[in-house]
Design a protein around this motif. Structure first.
Motif, short mmCIF file in Angstrom:
data_model
loop_
_atom_site.label_atom_id
_atom_site.label_comp_id
_atom_site.label_asym_id
_atom_site.label_seq_id
_atom_site.Cartn_x
_atom_site.Cartn_y
_atom_site.Cartn_z
N UNK A 288 5.15 2.74 0.87
CA UNK A 288 4.08 3.22 1.76
C UNK A 288 4.62 3.30 3.18
N UNK A 289 5.28 4.43 3.49
CA UNK A 289 5.88 4.60 4.82
C UNK A 289 4.82 4.64 5.91
N UNK A 290 3.70 5.33 5.65
CA UNK A 290 2.67 5.48 6.66
C UNK A 290 2.10 4.16 7.13
N UNK A 291 1.71 3.32 6.18
CA UNK A 291 1.13 2.02 6.54
C UNK A 291 2.16 1.12 7.21
N UNK A 292 3.41 1.17 6.75
CA UNK A 292 4.43 0.28 7.31
C UNK A 292 4.76 0.65 8.75
#
Length: 361
Positions: free
Chosen positions: A86-90
């Motif tokens: 989950x690139x967006x949340x990280x």
């Protein structure tokens, strides 16, 4: 606003690098400003499948930009949702984590270590030029435990910075942005904004500012800051009943994700010192023309600065300038005319060396 030199500093700190998927060039120039407050990060191989690029434009001092260039990508890497894909949340959590990490004794100590002078009246810290070793990308910080000391009640710096980062994994490009730096992609010569300039007059920004108890005067938040989102700027984040996302100024970034295709040629990350002088389409046109005869991408960045630099102090073309140009490795027909695309042009959609870098110049 700002203090100007009697003559611009036009020396440029530049770099080129590549891997099997992309080439990049970057450069920074102080220009007419009395100090250089930009920083950047370039890691074409953040991990085995991910590239990371970031531009951090400081205001009121340079140390917050330097802090973000050193730590933001590290915090993204170490977050459990990153490992889950989950690139967006990280990256979103990493933006907000910067404000948390700059508080307290440990935050104060790290800011002081990155800087060389603290203004005891304003709490703003100024710094020296700093260039970490490339290997620091994987030097994960422990859980940033709190420390006891004379600055345990330090709430964070009153200076701040914008943050605009681009992350490439496989055929996906994710852009996270807080502030008025910008990411633009060229699709067959047509410019598409992948970020929104967070200015106070935008309705969604104005609504948050007013609800949090702030005001807008002369186009500036509380009459002083001419952008609506930033990391740092603790004086605008003191409403104890509101979460970080709803403060007068927030570090919470917008996230845009696009699937890359054969039409995608390159993208640009740059601070507002560039966008004050050139539109997204003008910059794409300039880069495409330069690519016909110039192979070093950093040289193209340098030529953009020369084109934007004002002939005298004051007004547009006098700001610090930082630009990262990333080109996808595939044949590109630079003589092709822009074609129709599903995105709306110019609107948001959903030193020379080679290698890794994270520097402030």
């Amino acid at each position: 606003m700002g203090i100007y030199l009697s003559a611009p500093k036009t020396e440029k700190a530049s770099e080129d690098g590549e891997n099997d998927r992309l080439r990049y060039g970057l450069s920074s120039m102080q220009g007419w400003r009395a100090t250089m407050e930009d920083a950047h990060a370039a890691y074409p191989d953040l991990d085995s499948s991910t590239s990371f690029f970031g531009v951090y434009d400081g205001h009121g001092g340079k140390v917050v930009a330097k802090f973000c260039a050193k730590y933001l990508h590290q915090q993204m890497l170490k977050h459990e949702v990153y490992a889950a894909g989950d690139l967006g949340s990280s990256v979103q959590k990493a933006f907000l984590r910067m404000d948390e990490m700059m508080c307290g004794q440990r935050g104060w100590r790290e800011l002081a270590r990155l800087g060389d002078k603290m203004d005891k009246f304003s709490g703003m810290i100024e710094g020296l030029i700093w260039s970490p070793k490339g290997g620091e990308v994987n030097d994960h910080i422990d859980d940033w435990p709190s420390e006891e000391g004379p600055h345990s009640d330090f709430h964070g710096p009153n200076s701040g910075c914008t943050a605009c980062v681009a992350i490439i994994r496989n055929n996906q490009l994710l852009v996270a942005n807080a502030g008025d730096s910008r990411c633009v992609i060229s699709k067959k010569g047509q410019a598409y904004n992948l970020s929104t300039d967070h200015k106070p007059n935008l309705e969604i920004e104005k609504e948050r500012i007013l609800k949090a108890g702030g005001f807008i005067q002369y186009g500036r938040v509380n009459g002083s800051l001419n952008l609506a989102r930033a990391i740092g700027d603790v004086e605008f984040k003191q409403n104890k009943v509101l979460p970080a996302e709803k403060q007068i100024i927030t570090a919470h970034p917008d996230i845009t994700t696009v699937e890359l295709c054969d039409d995608d040629e390159f993208f640009v990350l740059a601070c507002d010192g560039i966008w004050d002088c050139m539109s997204s389409q003008q910059l794409v046109d300039f880069v495409r023309e330069e690519l016909k005869t110039e192979s070093r991408l950093s040289v193209i960045c340098e030529r953009v600065f020369d084109k934007c630099l004002a002939p005298s102090a004051g007004g547009e073309g006098c700001d610090n300038m930082t630009m990262i140009l990333v080109q996808f490795k595939k044949p590109v027909d630079l003589d092709a005319s822009p074609g129709e695309q599903p995105l709306s042009p110019d609107q948001p959609s959903e030193s020379r060396s080679t290698g890794k870098s994270s520097v402030e110049t």
